[in-house]
Design an enzyme around this catalytic site. Structure first.
Site: not given
Length: 436
Positions: A231, A81, A79, A234, A331-332, A84
């Site tokens: 998603h 991104h 997972h 959250e 994640d991010n 971004k």
């Protein structure tokens, strides 16, 4: 200090400490952390032999004595991104919270996400992950308006360029309500047909269109033979319960594909009866759950002038105890949702141990950074066996508490028996106007 490793050719790594679950033989002597001592013979970038360590390996090759240092197989990051990543310097989150992240990303996406911008940041990310020891990644791709037709061709080109080094999958990201917008979905389907990797997804909230939107996506995935990746919840709101709706939809439709659900934060703050019901539904529906400990620790329960009261992560222990396939992921990275990170799954594991108590026994949770995400992504793993590529992460630690006590910045990563280039310099991002 980790001994020097030959740059190529035939050599033996003697006395490597590996988890018994990662070696292709029945270990006779396993330590309290689940490790065994192994001798590894590497020849032309592949494992030629993997065997229990002996006092003096008889390999006709240079011998490097690891003296019980931990060796790990490469990681799987389920997972992320990548589209971004690294925009924080030009698009900092003014509040540090979830809504601030949404608004900031939307503005930066509209102003800056050209094909060249997205491609450069994706490649920067993959070079970083490769250097840290990751061999497979799933990224979410913002699929909103014109961006859908910009980012998916970039994803396809990037995936082709990285073939053989990192297995790259992708899932579209849009609000569940958009699943009912025919024009939007026509664009998404066209891009997935042309450039996708067989995964469909969305962001789910407790909106009136939730069930209808889910059924539309499930039906589309069934027709196409695609997996699903959502998603989910959250939020710190205990009334955010779309996880149960997803599981009920999967059960009602007898969905045949894989379903991965990420975040599921609100599960941890729900009343016991609803919490138990949701966990049981996840197990019955065969969902996989990925927790994102670093990003959710950063975002959740953030209020100005107030210390957070909870860690933001989901109920991973309860889900695991119920038989759910659970994992953690990056994640991010350096974007408005999370200002830090480096697509380093060893850092994710280290912080996961602290935030989620993924210890006692440590070995129980080791699959959360490799085997569990590989299962959720439908990947086969070469593993550490004769004939497989010699992909390893060598550390200077000899037990789990040492492994997680330090960041292991001096680790030695081998990909097909060779050391990859180091992570790229942030200065490369200056051309995009996003370096600090």
């Amino acid at each position: 200090m980790i001994p020097a490793i030959p740059s190529a050719g035939r050599f033996a790594l003697a006395g490597a400490r590996m988890l018994a679950a990662h070696v292709p033989f029945a270990a006779e002597s396993v330590d309290r952390d689940g490790f065994v001592l192994v001798d590894l013979l590497i020849d032309d970038g592949r494992f030629a032999d993997v065997a229990a360590a002996v006092a003096a390996p008889a390999a006709d090759a240079p011998r490097i004595d690891l003296a019980g240092r931990i060796a790990l197989p490469t990681f799987v990051d389920a997972h992320t991104h990548l589209d971004k990543a690294h925009i924080w310097p030009r698009a900092p989150n003014p509040t540090g919270d979830f809504m601030g992240a949404l608004d900031t990303v939307a503005r930066d996406r509209a102003a800056n996400w050209t094909a060249a911008d997205v491609a450069a940041r994706m490649d920067f990310c993959l070079r970083t992950a490769f250097a840290h020891g990751t061999s497979a990644i799933r990224t979410h791709i913002d699929s909103i308006g014109p961006q859908t037709r910009i980012s998916w061709p970039v994803l396809s080109e990037t995936r082709d360029r990285w073939k053989g080094r990192i297995e790259l999958q992708a899932a579209p990201l849009f609000k569940i309500e958009s699943a009912l917008d025919e024009t939007h979905m026509a664009d998404v389907v066209a891009m997935l047909d042309a450039h996708g990797t067989g995964v469909l997804g969305a962001v789910t909230f407790m909106v009136p269109e939730l069930s209808e939107g889910l059924n539309a996506l499930f039906a589309l995935a069934e027709r196409k033979g695609w997996d699903l990746d959502f998603h989910v919840d959250e939020s710190a709101d205990p009334e955010a319960r779309s996880l149960s709706v997803i599981a009920e939809t999967a059960l009602g439709r007898r969905f045949p594909g894989r379903i991965l659900v990420g975040h599921c934060c609100s599960l941890a703050v729900q009343p016991d009866d609803e919490h138990k019901r949701a966990v049981e539904l996840c197990a019955r529906a065969g969902l996989s759950v990925v927790s994102l400990p670093m990003c959710n620790l950063f975002l959740q329960d953030r209020q100005a002038g107030r210390t957070p009261r909870w860690r933001g992560v989901t109920a991973l222990h309860e889900l695991s105890d119920a038989g759910v396939n659970v994992m953690i992921a990056s994640d991010n990275v350096r974007d408005p949702f999370y200002a830090y990170g480096d697509l380093d799954m060893l850092e994710v594991w280290r912080e996961g141990v602290r935030v989620l108590h993924l210890d006692y026994p440590f070995a129980r949770w080791a699959p959360a950074v490799r085997e569990a995400p590989a299962k959720a992504m439908g990947l086969g793993l070469d593993g550490v066996r004769p004939g497989a590529p010699a992909d390893l992460i060598l550390t200077d630690a000899r037990e789990f508490t040492q492994l997680f006590a330090r960041p292991q910045a001096d680790r030695v990563v081998l990909r097909a028996g060779r050391r990859p280039p180091p992570p790229p310099d942030y200065a490369e991002l200056e051309a995009l106007g996003i370096a600090s």
